[in-house]
Design a protein around this motif. Structure first.
Motif, PDB file in Angstrom:
ATOM      1  N   ASP A  50       0.941  -1.135   0.081  1.00  0.00           N
ATOM      2  CA  ASP A  50       0.138  -0.032  -0.039  1.00  0.00           C
ATOM      3  C   ASP A  50       0.928   1.270  -0.088  1.00  0.00           C
ATOM      4  OD1 ASP A  50      -1.716   2.192   0.152  1.00  0.00           O
ATOM      5  OD2 ASP A  50      -2.699   1.281   2.147  1.00  0.00           O
ATOM      6  N   CYS A  51       0.860   1.823  -1.162  1.00  0.00           N
ATOM      7  CA  CYS A  51       1.765   3.009  -1.360  1.00  0.00           C
ATOM      8  C   CYS A  51       0.897   4.296  -1.667  1.00  0.00           C
ATOM      9  CB  CYS A  51       2.711   2.857  -2.387  1.00  0.00           C
ATOM     10  SG  CYS A  51       3.858   1.473  -2.028  1.00  0.00           S
ATOM     11  N   SER A  52      -0.532   4.125  -1.280  1.00  0.00           N
ATOM     12  CA  SER A  52      -1.254   5.177  -1.545  1.00  0.00           C
ATOM     13  C   SER A  52      -1.351   6.305  -0.632  1.00  0.00           C
ATOM     14  CB  SER A  52      -2.750   4.500  -1.343  1.00  0.00           C
ATOM     15  OG  SER A  52      -3.038   4.235  -0.007  1.00  0.00           O
ATOM     16  N   ASP A  53      -1.980   7.266  -0.791  1.00  0.00           N
ATOM     17  CA  ASP A  53      -1.915   8.559   0.083  1.00  0.00           C
ATOM     18  C   ASP A  53      -3.291   8.912   0.643  1.00  0.00           C
ATOM     19  OD1 ASP A  53      -3.331   9.382  -1.952  1.00  0.00           O
ATOM     20  OD2 ASP A  53      -1.985  11.105  -2.737  1.00  0.00           O
ATOM     21  N   LEU A 101       0.113  -7.578   3.895  1.00  0.00           N
ATOM     22  CA  LEU A 101       0.073  -6.239   3.457  1.00  0.00           C
ATOM     23  C   LEU A 101       1.295  -5.426   3.980  1.00  0.00           C
ATOM     24  CD1 LEU A 101      -1.475  -3.506   1.982  1.00  0.00           C
ATOM     25  CD2 LEU A 101      -2.551  -3.730   4.162  1.00  0.00           C
ATOM     26  N   VAL A 102       2.007  -4.658   3.207  1.00  0.00           N
ATOM     27  CA  VAL A 102       3.289  -4.016   3.590  1.00  0.00           C
ATOM     28  C   VAL A 102       2.645  -2.573   3.483  1.00  0.00           C
ATOM     29  CG1 VAL A 102       5.543  -3.386   3.193  1.00  0.00           C
ATOM     30  CG2 VAL A 102       4.844  -5.544   2.804  1.00  0.00           C
ATOM     31  N   SER A 103       2.455  -1.932   4.678  1.00  0.00           N
ATOM     32  CA  SER A 103       2.029  -0.441   4.579  1.00  0.00           C
ATOM     33  C   SER A 103       2.948   0.550   4.871  1.00  0.00           C
ATOM     34  CB  SER A 103       0.754  -0.361   5.578  1.00  0.00           C
ATOM     35  OG  SER A 103       0.202   0.751   5.671  1.00  0.00           O
ATOM     36  N   ARG A 119       5.410  15.667   5.405  1.00  0.00           N
ATOM     37  CA  ARG A 119       6.448  16.582   5.901  1.00  0.00           C
ATOM     38  C   ARG A 119       7.777  15.830   6.437  1.00  0.00           C
ATOM     39  NH1 ARG A 119       1.806  17.504   9.578  1.00  0.00           N
ATOM     40  NH2 ARG A 119       0.884  19.574   8.912  1.00  0.00           N
ATOM     41  N   LEU A 120       8.293  15.739   7.652  1.00  0.00           N
ATOM     42  CA  LEU A 120       9.423  15.160   7.854  1.00  0.00           C
ATOM     43  C   LEU A 120       9.240  13.888   8.615  1.00  0.00           C
ATOM     44  CD1 LEU A 120      11.411  18.188   8.403  1.00  0.00           C
ATOM     45  CD2 LEU A 120      11.955  16.553   6.659  1.00  0.00           C
ATOM     46  N   GLU A 121       8.020  13.231   8.721  1.00  0.00           N
ATOM     47  CA  GLU A 121       7.964  11.900   9.408  1.00  0.00           C
ATOM     48  C   GLU A 121       7.260  10.820   8.264  1.00  0.00           C
ATOM     49  OE1 GLU A 121       5.200  13.502  12.236  1.00  0.00           O
ATOM     50  OE2 GLU A 121       6.536  14.425  13.187  1.00  0.00           O
ATOM     51  N   GLY A 122       7.890   9.587   8.777  1.00  0.00           N
ATOM     52  CA  GLY A 122       7.541   8.659   7.880  1.00  0.00           C
ATOM     53  C   GLY A 122       7.083   7.167   8.881  1.00  0.00           C
ATOM     54  N   GLN A 123       6.386   6.264   8.444  1.00  0.00           N
ATOM     55  CA  GLN A 123       6.182   5.114   9.210  1.00  0.00           C
ATOM     56  C   GLN A 123       6.106   3.850   8.189  1.00  0.00           C
ATOM     57  OE1 GLN A 123       2.592   6.378  10.994  1.00  0.00           O
ATOM     58  NE2 GLN A 123       1.298   5.068   9.932  1.00  0.00           N
ATOM     59  N   VAL A 124       6.437   2.378   8.817  1.00  0.00           N
ATOM     60  CA  VAL A 124       6.196   1.211   7.919  1.00  0.00           C
ATOM     61  C   VAL A 124       5.634   0.386   8.841  1.00  0.00           C
ATOM     62  CG1 VAL A 124       7.410  -0.271   6.383  1.00  0.00           C
ATOM     63  CG2 VAL A 124       8.195   1.955   6.646  1.00  0.00           C
ATOM     64  N   SER A 125       4.912  -0.793   8.300  1.00  0.00           N
ATOM     65  CA  SER A 125       4.421  -1.699   8.928  1.00  0.00           C
ATOM     66  C   SER A 125       3.983  -2.932   8.357  1.00  0.00           C
ATOM     67  CB  SER A 125       3.422  -1.418  10.028  1.00  0.00           C
ATOM     68  OG  SER A 125       3.176  -2.379  10.918  1.00  0.00           O
ATOM     69  N   ILE A 138      11.063   5.448   3.031  1.00  0.00           N
ATOM     70  CA  ILE A 138       9.890   4.463   3.409  1.00  0.00           C
ATOM     71  C   ILE A 138       9.503   3.354   2.239  1.00  0.00           C
ATOM     72  CG2 ILE A 138       7.814   4.659   3.889  1.00  0.00           C
ATOM     73  CD1 ILE A 138       9.245   5.637   6.129  1.00  0.00           C
ATOM     74  N   GLY A 139       9.667   3.826   1.099  1.00  0.00           N
ATOM     75  CA  GLY A 139       9.395   2.996  -0.058  1.00  0.00           C
ATOM     76  C   GLY A 139      10.501   1.959  -0.084  1.00  0.00           C
ATOM     77  N   SER A 140      11.665   2.147   0.067  1.00  0.00           N
ATOM     78  CA  SER A 140      12.868   1.051  -0.079  1.00  0.00           C
ATOM     79  C   SER A 140      12.672   0.256   1.124  1.00  0.00           C
ATOM     80  CB  SER A 140      14.290   1.752   0.262  1.00  0.00           C
ATOM     81  OG  SER A 140      14.554   2.834  -0.861  1.00  0.00           O
ATOM     82  N   LEU A 141      12.079   0.437   2.275  1.00  0.00           N
ATOM     83  CA  LEU A 141      11.887  -0.533   3.390  1.00  0.00           C
ATOM     84  C   LEU A 141      10.605  -1.271   3.158  1.00  0.00           C
ATOM     85  CD1 LEU A 141      12.376   2.197   6.531  1.00  0.00           C
ATOM     86  CD2 LEU A 141      13.565   0.025   6.101  1.00  0.00           C
ATOM     87  N   GLN A 142       9.539  -0.676   2.448  1.00  0.00           N
ATOM     88  CA  GLN A 142       8.601  -1.599   1.847  1.00  0.00           C
ATOM     89  C   GLN A 142       8.915  -2.624   1.033  1.00  0.00           C
ATOM     90  OE1 GLN A 142       5.916   2.174   1.074  1.00  0.00           O
ATOM     91  NE2 GLN A 142       4.493   0.407   1.443  1.00  0.00           N
ATOM     92  N   ALA A 143       9.824  -2.180   0.040  1.00  0.00           N
ATOM     93  CA  ALA A 143      10.454  -3.142  -0.928  1.00  0.00           C
ATOM     94  C   ALA A 143      11.389  -4.329   0.128  1.00  0.00           C
ATOM     95  CB  ALA A 143      11.385  -2.535  -1.693  1.00  0.00           C
ATOM     96  N   LEU A 144      12.031  -3.938   1.014  1.00  0.00           N
ATOM     97  CA  LEU A 144      12.668  -4.673   1.702  1.00  0.00           C
ATOM     98  C   LEU A 144      11.904  -5.602   2.472  1.00  0.00           C
ATOM     99  CD1 LEU A 144      15.447  -5.906   3.031  1.00  0.00           C
ATOM    100  CD2 LEU A 144      15.162  -3.874   4.786  1.00  0.00           C
TER     101      LEU A 144
END
Length: 252
Positions: free
Chosen positions: A124-127, A146-148, A153-159, A198-204
């Protein structure tokens, strides 16, 4: 796997956690990426480079000049094109091994459910919350991990939310029904390298799940503060009252 593939993927095949078996799993895998913007761009590039066999790219938007500082899969010449066409050309130029399915419309209802059922894993790379909740529900119903990811701004998250595991929460356990009043990147801004992280971590995380190695972020929320370059982690438990995966949701 032929000799050219052995050469192309040799550096990750050397990793004992992946080896030949893991690479063959990647080559046979099908992944759906919802959104080809700041998160989907690096995620798609790394998954294609790693040799994921089929990428299903879904985005109803077109490339805009304001996208180019962070959506690195698109070039200046692609402004005005659909994002799936632009991304598809870049990915094919990167790795002709990868099979692409392009969906240039919003995924909704049975179209979304079918797209999720036909793959092994979803990014899920939606906005927006409405899409995130819908994708989460479709993944839970189909039993697909599901990889979300999210960033603003300057904050991100992955789960990672994995309905194959009884102890895994879902996205709705964490955020409930969401908040459609939340600001978007077009209103609040975002720094390019952060969405790249964030996108790279989702790929990982996707590669770990597909090839079966490491410890995915299931039940954990990784928070990134780009302003201070600090990472922190929160444990996330399944909510028995969740409207998607809890008792109430299952009764519906």
């Amino acid at each position: 796997m032929d000799d050219q593939q052995l050469l192309r993927y040799s550096r990750q095949i050397l990793l004992p956690q992946i080896d030949i078996d893991g690479q063959q799993s990647l080559l046979k895998s099908r992944v759906l990426i919802v959104g080809l913007g700041g998160l989907g761009a690096p995620a798609a590039l790394y998954l294609a480079a790693a040799g994921v066999g089929t990428l299903v790219l879904a985005d109803h938007d077109s490339v805009d000049t304001t996208n180019l500082h962070r959506q690195i899969i698109h070039l200046t010449r692609d402004v005005g094109r659909t994002k799936v066409d632009s991304a598809g050309d870049t990915l094919q130029a990167l790795n002709t091994d990868v099979q692409l399915t392009l969906i240039d419309r919003a995924l909704e209802g049975e179209t979304l459910n079918r797209a999720v059922r036909d793959v092994d894993l979803v990014l899920d790379c939606s906005d927006n919350f409405a899409t995130r909740l819908a994708v989460n529900a479709a993944c839970f119903a189909a039993g697909k991990p599901l990889v979300s990811g999210a960033a603003i701004r300057l904050e991100g998250q992955v789960s990672v939310f994995d309905p194959r595991r009884e102890d895994s929460p879902c996205y709705q356990c964490l955020y409930g029904e969401g908040d459609e009043e939340a600001l978007s990147c077009s209103e609040a801004g975002v720094i390019g390298p952060l969405v790249g992280m964030i996108g790279s971590l989702q790929a990982l995380e996707a590669l770990k799940l597909l090839a079966g190695f490491g410890e995915p972020l299931t039940g954990r929320l990784l928070l990134i503060d780009a302003l201070t370059s600090r990472f922190r982690e929160m444990r996330v438990k399944r909510d028995p009252a969740c409207g998607c995966c809890g008792a109430a949701g299952l009764e519906q």
